[in-house]
Design a protein around this motif. Structure first.
Motif, PDB file in Angstrom:
ATOM      1  N   TRP A 146       0.845  -1.270  -0.056  1.00 46.08           N
ATOM      2  CA  TRP A 146       0.082  -0.119   0.057  1.00 46.08           C
ATOM      3  C   TRP A 146       0.817   1.223   0.111  1.00 46.08           C
ATOM      4  N   HIS A 147       0.888   1.888  -1.053  1.00 44.98           N
ATOM      5  CA  HIS A 147       1.865   3.248  -1.315  1.00 44.98           C
ATOM      6  C   HIS A 147       0.891   4.443  -0.494  1.00 44.98           C
ATOM      7  N   HIS A 148       1.372   4.848   0.415  1.00 44.52           N
ATOM      8  CA  HIS A 148       0.795   5.967   1.168  1.00 44.52           C
ATOM      9  C   HIS A 148       1.922   6.827   1.908  1.00 44.52           C
ATOM     10  N   ASP A 149       1.366   7.600   2.853  1.00 39.75           N
ATOM     11  CA  ASP A 149       2.260   8.458   3.719  1.00 39.75           C
ATOM     12  C   ASP A 149       1.559   8.487   5.049  1.00 39.75           C
ATOM     13  N   PHE A 150       0.581   7.535   5.525  1.00 43.24           N
ATOM     14  CA  PHE A 150      -0.102   7.446   6.789  1.00 43.24           C
ATOM     15  C   PHE A 150       0.837   6.619   7.614  1.00 43.24           C
ATOM     16  N   THR A 151       1.367   7.545   8.741  1.00 42.24           N
ATOM     17  CA  THR A 151       2.211   6.745   9.706  1.00 42.24           C
ATOM     18  C   THR A 151       1.700   5.835  10.575  1.00 42.24           C
ATOM     19  N   ALA A 152       0.343   5.620  10.844  1.00 47.06           N
ATOM     20  CA  ALA A 152      -0.385   4.593  11.697  1.00 47.06           C
ATOM     21  C   ALA A 152      -0.864   3.387  10.844  1.00 47.06           C
TER      22      ALA A 152
ATOM     23  N   THR B 151      -9.129 -15.244   5.409  1.00 47.61           N
ATOM     24  CA  THR B 151      -9.103 -16.475   6.302  1.00 47.61           C
ATOM     25  C   THR B 151      -7.948 -16.256   7.494  1.00 47.61           C
ATOM     26  N   ARG B 152      -6.842 -15.423   6.746  1.00 48.50           N
ATOM     27  CA  ARG B 152      -5.861 -15.067   7.670  1.00 48.50           C
ATOM     28  C   ARG B 152      -5.120 -13.868   7.130  1.00 48.50           C
ATOM     29  N   LYS B 153      -4.619 -12.986   8.099  1.00 45.12           N
ATOM     30  CA  LYS B 153      -4.085 -11.727   7.488  1.00 45.12           C
ATOM     31  C   LYS B 153      -2.828 -11.250   8.213  1.00 45.12           C
ATOM     32  N   VAL B 154      -1.909 -10.735   7.569  1.00 50.78           N
ATOM     33  CA  VAL B 154      -0.533 -10.225   8.300  1.00 50.78           C
ATOM     34  C   VAL B 154      -0.540  -8.754   7.973  1.00 50.78           C
ATOM     35  N   GLN B 155      -0.297  -7.891   8.536  1.00 49.50           N
ATOM     36  CA  GLN B 155       0.043  -6.339   8.545  1.00 49.50           C
ATOM     37  C   GLN B 155       1.491  -6.161   8.736  1.00 49.50           C
ATOM     38  N   GLU B 156       2.235  -5.416   8.103  1.00 48.80           N
ATOM     39  CA  GLU B 156       3.556  -4.951   8.268  1.00 48.80           C
ATOM     40  C   GLU B 156       3.434  -3.521   8.345  1.00 48.80           C
ATOM     41  N   TYR B 157       4.120  -2.898   9.347  1.00 45.62           N
ATOM     42  CA  TYR B 157       4.025  -1.356   9.436  1.00 45.62           C
ATOM     43  C   TYR B 157       5.276  -0.880   9.178  1.00 45.62           C
ATOM     44  N   ARG B 158       5.433   0.575   8.880  1.00 45.03           N
ATOM     45  CA  ARG B 158       6.981   1.059   8.601  1.00 45.03           C
ATOM     46  C   ARG B 158       7.896   0.771   9.651  1.00 45.03           C
ATOM     47  N   ASP B 159       7.456   0.686  10.913  1.00 47.55           N
ATOM     48  CA  ASP B 159       8.482   0.527  12.162  1.00 47.55           C
ATOM     49  C   ASP B 159       8.806  -0.922  11.796  1.00 47.55           C
TER      50      ASP B 159
ATOM     51  N   SER C  85      -4.752  -4.743  -8.121  1.00 49.15           N
ATOM     52  CA  SER C  85      -3.502  -4.034  -8.776  1.00 49.15           C
ATOM     53  C   SER C  85      -3.928  -2.849  -9.744  1.00 49.15           C
ATOM     54  N   ALA C  86      -4.999  -2.613 -10.101  1.00 49.24           N
ATOM     55  CA  ALA C  86      -5.549  -1.562 -11.102  1.00 49.24           C
ATOM     56  C   ALA C  86      -5.550  -0.196 -10.430  1.00 49.24           C
ATOM     57  N   GLN C  87      -5.630  -0.353  -8.888  1.00 50.89           N
ATOM     58  CA  GLN C  87      -5.551   0.793  -8.232  1.00 50.89           C
ATOM     59  C   GLN C  87      -4.118   1.311  -8.162  1.00 50.89           C
ATOM     60  N   PRO C  88      -4.014   2.640  -8.233  1.00 45.74           N
ATOM     61  CA  PRO C  88      -2.562   3.312  -8.347  1.00 45.74           C
ATOM     62  C   PRO C  88      -2.045   3.116  -6.850  1.00 45.74           C
ATOM     63  N   GLU C  89      -2.693   3.123  -5.672  1.00 47.86           N
ATOM     64  CA  GLU C  89      -2.117   3.006  -4.324  1.00 47.86           C
ATOM     65  C   GLU C  89      -1.518   1.697  -4.032  1.00 47.86           C
ATOM     66  N   PHE C  90      -1.884   0.506  -4.727  1.00 46.62           N
ATOM     67  CA  PHE C  90      -1.472  -0.744  -4.506  1.00 46.62           C
ATOM     68  C   PHE C  90      -0.727  -1.469  -5.373  1.00 46.62           C
ATOM     69  N   SER C  91       0.294  -2.188  -5.034  1.00 43.47           N
ATOM     70  CA  SER C  91       0.743  -3.187  -5.872  1.00 43.47           C
ATOM     71  C   SER C  91       0.688  -4.451  -5.339  1.00 43.47           C
ATOM     72  N   ALA C  92      -0.041  -5.323  -6.024  1.00 43.84           N
ATOM     73  CA  ALA C  92      -0.439  -6.612  -5.499  1.00 43.84           C
ATOM     74  C   ALA C  92       0.128  -7.681  -6.122  1.00 43.84           C
ATOM     75  N   SER C  93       0.391  -8.894  -5.500  1.00 46.70           N
ATOM     76  CA  SER C  93       0.933 -10.105  -6.357  1.00 46.70           C
ATOM     77  C   SER C  93       0.525 -11.112  -5.495  1.00 46.70           C
ATOM     78  N   VAL C  94       0.407 -12.278  -6.265  1.00 39.61           N
ATOM     79  CA  VAL C  94       0.064 -13.757  -5.557  1.00 39.61           C
ATOM     80  C   VAL C  94       1.629 -14.278  -5.236  1.00 39.61           C
ATOM     81  N   ILE C  95       1.375 -14.812  -3.905  1.00 43.80           N
ATOM     82  CA  ILE C  95       2.534 -15.509  -3.343  1.00 43.80           C
ATOM     83  C   ILE C  95       2.346 -16.894  -3.089  1.00 43.80           C
ATOM     84  N   THR C  96       3.207 -17.679  -2.646  1.00 39.01           N
ATOM     85  CA  THR C  96       3.119 -19.170  -2.587  1.00 39.01           C
ATOM     86  C   THR C  96       2.405 -19.307  -0.994  1.00 39.01           C
TER      87      THR C  96
END
Length: 105
Positions: free
Chosen positions: A9-15, A31-39, A68-79
């Protein structure tokens, strides 16, 4: 078929998270999700321990091409293995893991 996504997610929001990893069921729901933050903090949920900071989507995720068509996102399938490595790194203790080096996306 279950799919595993990595969405930057391409953005400048710190939180807000900068990378989202999701396991999406055959019905299109997360069904499951992981979020990574700038820190470097990693949060994870499987829906059983949602917080104000992380939860599963309440609607189907749709098609990765549409994300992926939305400019704020770069999306890919992973294994599945790549997702499991991220899931494990996030750990049950929330936020103390380190993200593995993924080759794709």
């Amino acid at each position: 078929m279950v799919q595993y996504w990595k969405v930057i997610w391409h953005h400048d929001f710190t939180a807000e998270p900068v990378t989202l990893f999701s396991e999406n069921g055959e019905d299109g729901y997360e069904t499951r999700k992981v979020q990574e933050y700038r820190d470097g903090r990693l949060l994870r949920t499987d829906g059983s321990a949602e917080t104000a900071d992380i939860g599963l989507s309440e609607v189907p995720v749709g098609r990765i091409e549409d994300v992926s068509a939305q400019p704020e996102f770069s999306a890919s399938v992973i294994t599945a293995g790549e997702f499991e490595a991220v899931w494990s790194a996030a750990g049950a203790d929330q936020g103390l893991g380190t993200l593995p080096d993924l080759q794709g996306g």
